[in-house]
Design an enzyme around this catalytic site. Sequence first.
Site, short mmCIF file in Angstrom:
data_model
loop_
_atom_site.label_atom_id
_atom_site.label_comp_id
_atom_site.label_asym_id
_atom_site.label_seq_id
_atom_site.Cartn_x
_atom_site.Cartn_y
_atom_site.Cartn_z
N LEU A 70 39.84 -2.25 -40.36
CA LEU A 70 38.40 -2.21 -40.67
C LEU A 70 37.82 -0.85 -40.29
O LEU A 70 38.15 -0.30 -39.24
CB LEU A 70 37.68 -3.29 -39.85
CG LEU A 70 38.15 -4.72 -40.06
CD1 LEU A 70 37.54 -5.63 -39.01
CD2 LEU A 70 37.79 -5.19 -41.47
N ASP A 106 44.49 -3.63 -37.08
CA ASP A 106 43.62 -3.14 -36.00
C ASP A 106 44.15 -3.47 -34.60
O ASP A 106 43.43 -3.27 -33.61
CB ASP A 106 42.22 -3.77 -36.15
CG ASP A 106 41.36 -3.03 -37.17
OD1 ASP A 106 41.33 -1.79 -37.13
OD2 ASP A 106 40.72 -3.70 -38.00
N GLU A 161 41.58 -3.57 -26.57
CA GLU A 161 40.44 -3.89 -25.70
C GLU A 161 39.62 -5.06 -26.22
O GLU A 161 39.00 -5.80 -25.45
CB GLU A 161 39.53 -2.67 -25.59
CG GLU A 161 38.29 -2.95 -24.75
CD GLU A 161 37.33 -1.78 -24.72
OE1 GLU A 161 37.12 -1.27 -23.62
OE2 GLU A 161 36.83 -1.37 -25.78
N ASP A 162 39.60 -5.24 -27.54
CA ASP A 162 38.71 -6.26 -28.10
C ASP A 162 39.20 -7.68 -27.87
O ASP A 162 38.45 -8.63 -28.09
CB ASP A 162 38.51 -5.99 -29.60
CG ASP A 162 37.75 -4.69 -29.82
OD1 ASP A 162 36.80 -4.44 -29.06
OD2 ASP A 162 38.14 -3.92 -30.71
N ARG A 168 40.87 -10.17 -37.30
CA ARG A 168 41.38 -9.79 -35.98
C ARG A 168 41.60 -10.98 -35.04
O ARG A 168 42.15 -10.79 -33.95
CB ARG A 168 40.43 -8.78 -35.33
CG ARG A 168 40.25 -7.50 -36.15
CD ARG A 168 39.73 -6.35 -35.33
NE ARG A 168 40.60 -6.07 -34.20
CZ ARG A 168 40.27 -5.29 -33.18
NH1 ARG A 168 39.09 -4.71 -33.15
NH2 ARG A 168 41.12 -5.09 -32.18
N ARG A 218 29.79 -8.36 -33.85
CA ARG A 218 31.06 -8.98 -33.48
C ARG A 218 30.91 -10.03 -32.36
O ARG A 218 31.68 -10.99 -32.30
CB ARG A 218 32.04 -7.91 -33.02
CG ARG A 218 32.38 -6.85 -34.07
CD ARG A 218 33.24 -7.41 -35.17
NE ARG A 218 33.53 -6.41 -36.18
CZ ARG A 218 34.53 -5.54 -36.11
NH1 ARG A 218 35.33 -5.53 -35.08
NH2 ARG A 218 34.72 -4.67 -37.09
N HIS A 271 30.16 -1.34 -31.27
CA HIS A 271 30.18 -2.13 -30.03
C HIS A 271 29.25 -1.50 -28.99
O HIS A 271 28.96 -0.30 -29.05
CB HIS A 271 31.60 -2.13 -29.43
CG HIS A 271 32.60 -2.90 -30.20
ND1 HIS A 271 33.77 -2.35 -30.67
CD2 HIS A 271 32.64 -4.20 -30.58
CE1 HIS A 271 34.47 -3.27 -31.29
NE2 HIS A 271 33.81 -4.40 -31.26
N CYS A 306 38.94 1.42 -26.41
CA CYS A 306 39.52 0.28 -27.15
C CYS A 306 41.04 0.32 -27.22
O CYS A 306 41.66 -0.68 -27.57
CB CYS A 306 38.92 0.16 -28.54
SG CYS A 306 38.56 1.63 -29.38
C1 CIR Z 1 37.45 -2.71 -35.82
O1 CIR Z 1 36.57 -2.49 -36.67
O2 CIR Z 1 37.54 -3.78 -35.23
C2 CIR Z 1 38.44 -1.61 -35.52
N1 CIR Z 1 38.71 -0.86 -36.69
C3 CIR Z 1 37.91 -0.72 -34.42
C4 CIR Z 1 37.76 -1.42 -33.12
C5 CIR Z 1 37.28 -0.52 -32.04
N2 CIR Z 1 37.22 -1.22 -30.81
C6 CIR Z 1 36.44 -0.87 -29.78
O3 CIR Z 1 35.66 0.07 -29.87
N3 CIR Z 1 36.50 -1.60 -28.70
#
Ligand code: CIR
Length: 256
Positions: A18, A60, A65-66, A85, A131, A164, A251
């Site tokens: 993404l 992704d 971290e997410d 995700r 999110r 975020h 992340c």
């Molecule tokens: C997303 O859109 O989920 C990934 N392409 C990028 C996530 C970045 N995560 C973060 O800053 N913790």
Amino acid sequence: MFKHAIVCVPGSNFSDGLTTAGLGVPLYDQVLAQHTQYCDALRECGLNLTTLEADLRFPDSTFVEDTAVVTARAAILTRPGAASRTGEVEAICQAIKQFFPSAPSIVGPGTVDGGDICEAEDHFFIGISQRTNEEGARQLADHLASFGYTSSTIDIRAMTSILHLKSGIAFIGDNTLAVMEEMAGNIQFRGYDLIPVAPEESYAANCVRVNSRVLVADGFPRFLADLVARGFDPLVLDMSEFRKMDGGLSCLSLRF
Ligand code: CIR
């Protein structure tokens, strides 16, 4: 002090993830090289790394971290807000449970992306974003309270320039928050020493304190000078390819 980090190698289909950045397609050999440099930097800061294999089902998934909120006392597995995700949590769960066997989970309809969670000592700022929803924030706050932490929410849904909460703020220890200027007036940040990040350098706000160092993205001289002037010890990393996919320094790892 952090001792460990979990990272995940970017897959060859990393560019299928993404993004809203509009900065072009990441070059995979540079993605791998920058990821290697990032892992080396964490080791230089004294961390032992758990490195997960690339998972081509989830482009992704290098943005580990997410998928979890990890603290000194506990870990909480999240439920990422982007449908593509949610499955990433399974692989992280295996790794997390080796360190935190009874880690609880955010459950539907709650969603939480770890990128929205900013730990400042024993207090957590929880971003409500595209999110992370209010139900997810409520569940997370309850889990954090059960481990003795306080929390509060910051609604960033109107801020279209960041994905975020931690795209715009970072707690870097010594009572200091790096914060993009647009958010610097938030009443919740009173009492902290703020390092405002100018709009043209706002990507730099996503920096990470790792033990004695602060990881900082390359290319932001004003912010770098501000850090040094306040006595921090920056470690500068090229993040160009991760930025193309809306990713930043925080992340790419879970640190604990
Ligand atoms: C997303 O859109 O989920 C990934 N392409 C990028 C996530 C970045 N995560 C973060 O800053 N913790």
